[in-house]
Design a protein around this motif. Structure first.
Motif, mmCIF file in Angstrom:
data_model
loop_
_atom_site.group_PDB
_atom_site.id
_atom_site.type_symbol
_atom_site.label_atom_id
_atom_site.label_comp_id
_atom_site.label_asym_id
_atom_site.label_seq_id
_atom_site.Cartn_x
_atom_site.Cartn_y
_atom_site.Cartn_z
ATOM 1 N N SER A 211 0.821 -1.209 0.000
ATOM 2 C CA SER A 211 0.000 0.000 0.000
ATOM 3 C C SER A 211 0.856 1.260 0.000
ATOM 4 N N ASP A 212 1.325 1.718 1.157
ATOM 5 C CA ASP A 212 2.091 2.959 1.244
ATOM 6 C C ASP A 212 3.486 2.650 1.775
ATOM 7 N N THR A 213 4.497 3.027 1.005
ATOM 8 C CA THR A 213 5.867 2.759 1.429
ATOM 9 C C THR A 213 6.860 3.563 0.609
ATOM 10 N N ILE A 214 7.956 3.897 1.234
ATOM 11 C CA ILE A 214 9.071 4.469 0.494
ATOM 12 C C ILE A 214 9.783 3.328 -0.223
ATOM 13 N N CYS A 215 10.477 3.622 -1.270
ATOM 14 C CA CYS A 215 11.223 2.592 -2.005
ATOM 15 C C CYS A 215 12.529 2.326 -1.256
ATOM 16 N N ASN A 216 12.532 1.280 -0.431
ATOM 17 C CA ASN A 216 13.743 0.976 0.343
ATOM 18 C C ASN A 216 14.322 -0.398 0.044
ATOM 19 N N TRP A 217 13.649 -1.185 -0.813
ATOM 20 C CA TRP A 217 14.114 -2.496 -1.269
ATOM 21 C C TRP A 217 14.118 -3.559 -0.171
ATOM 22 N N LYS A 218 13.739 -3.209 1.060
ATOM 23 C CA LYS A 218 13.865 -4.149 2.174
ATOM 24 C C LYS A 218 12.874 -5.305 2.091
ATOM 25 N N TYR A 219 11.788 -5.140 1.346
ATOM 26 C CA TYR A 219 10.755 -6.171 1.313
ATOM 27 C C TYR A 219 10.787 -6.990 0.018
ATOM 28 N N ILE A 220 11.879 -6.868 -0.740
ATOM 29 C CA ILE A 220 11.996 -7.604 -1.999
ATOM 30 C C ILE A 220 11.869 -9.108 -1.783
ATOM 31 N N ASP A 221 12.496 -9.623 -0.738
ATOM 32 C CA ASP A 221 12.437 -11.069 -0.487
ATOM 33 C C ASP A 221 11.003 -11.533 -0.234
ATOM 34 N N GLN A 222 10.200 -10.693 0.400
ATOM 35 C CA GLN A 222 8.827 -11.074 0.748
ATOM 36 C C GLN A 222 7.906 -11.102 -0.478
ATOM 37 N N ILE A 223 8.269 -10.386 -1.527
ATOM 38 C CA ILE A 223 7.425 -10.367 -2.723
ATOM 39 C C ILE A 223 8.085 -11.092 -3.898
ATOM 40 N N GLN A 224 9.194 -11.760 -3.624
ATOM 41 C CA GLN A 224 9.946 -12.417 -4.688
ATOM 42 C C GLN A 224 9.093 -13.455 -5.426
ATOM 43 N N GLY A 225 9.117 -13.394 -6.745
ATOM 44 C CA GLY A 225 8.431 -14.371 -7.572
ATOM 45 C C GLY A 225 6.915 -14.285 -7.558
#
Length: 303
Positions: A211-225
């Motif tokens: 929803s609302d977030t700055i682009c910090n790349w920290k959650y890439i693993d959680q949305i991978q694939g």
């Protein structure tokens, strides 16, 4: 199995240009999950032919008004409709206090149980599971605590080959057993291996909601694939400084995130009121991620 999302609202902060604040309904095998509930969500449900009574689970990402101010009205209407089934609400711990005080001072005692589950904005968590799906939260970085949600289909049993059923006269009651790997013996005593009577089910799909977030790349693993990623794209990239100041993401950054995560499809949403026309945001995102689409209200997207 049906797995699709209908957009009810994709505006940020305020309703404008016939766009409403954040809300969407995820249909998983005809079970409906409401994700965020901005102002006007009830009207959007009616407009899109979705019966509110079919909702049993509501997920609120954070406590900025454009993501939850429609919730009390929706819960109150369900009370007036005579609902008796429990409603399960997942959201920040403080949301429970907000709901309690609203119902206290309106002297409303809901006719149905309201089961509240507090999400944890600082860690990943499995919050719900049924035979079809697992729902997990993950931290986002906004001005206040905020969680993302990922909906993962479970692997399905193999699909029966209909032609084989007709050819061998397989009784209906045997079909569930065959799907589970039990061989079938016909009237002549011939054994037919379950593997020959079935085919692999469609690969499991997944849907992630940021929803609302700055682009910090920290959650890439959680949305991978992920199969389909909904990601806020409040501003175009020429407003990247403003986006960072307000802890939001640009359309270009959302596309970069989708590409890095290996998503198959990107839905852009949470558009700033400064944009009457949205196509430029999509065009910008497509310079990085070709399968980027606008999460337009009233549109349903297959996950």
């Amino acid at each position: 199995m049906k797995f699709e999302v209908t957009i009810l609202g994709s505006s940020s902060a305020t309703p404008i240009f016939n766009r409403n604040p954040s809300a969407q309904v995820l249909n998983v095998n005809e079970r409906l999950f409401l994700i965020d509930c901005g102002e006007g969500t009830q009207q959007q449900l009616l407009k899109n032919g979705i019966k509110a009574q079919r909702l049993n689970h509501i997920f609120i990402s954070h406590l900025h008004g454009d993501h939850y101010l429609g919730l009390v009205g929706l819960l109150s209407s369900l009370h007036l409709y005579g609902r008796t089934r429990p409603m399960y609400v997942f959201g920040p711990p403080e949301l429970k206090e907000i709901l309690d005080i609203q119902f206290k001072y309106s002297q409303t005692e809901l006719r149905y149980p309201l089961e509240f589950y507090a999400t944890q904005a600082e860690k990943n968590e499995l919050i719900y599971e049924n035979p079809d799906i697992r729902i997990e939260t993950f931290p986002l970085e906004h001005r206040i605590p905020c969680t993302g949600f990922r909906f993962n289909q479970k692997k399905r049993l193999p699909k029966i080959i209909k032609e084989k059923v007709e050819e061998l006269g397989i009784p209906i009651e045997m079909i569930p057993l065959i799907k589970r790997g039990i061989d079938f013996t016909d009237k002549k005593g011939v054994v037919h291996a379950a593997a020959e009577l079935t085919q692999e089910a469609d690969p499991p799909r997944s849907y992630a909601y940021c929803s609302d977030t700055i682009c910090n790349w920290k959650y890439i693993d959680q949305i991978q694939g992920v199969s389909t990623l909904y990601h806020e794209a409040t501003f175009m990239h020429d407003m990247s400084t403003r986006a960072a100041e307000t802890f939001h993401t640009t359309s270009l950054e959302a596309a970069q995130i989708a590409a890095k995560a290996g998503a198959e499809q990107l839905l852009l949403g949470h558009f700033s009121a400064r944009y009457r026309e949205l196509e430029p945001l999509q065009e910008e995102a497509r310079t990085v991620f070709a399968n980027a689409k606008l999460a337009l209200e009233g549109h349903t997207f297959a996950v």
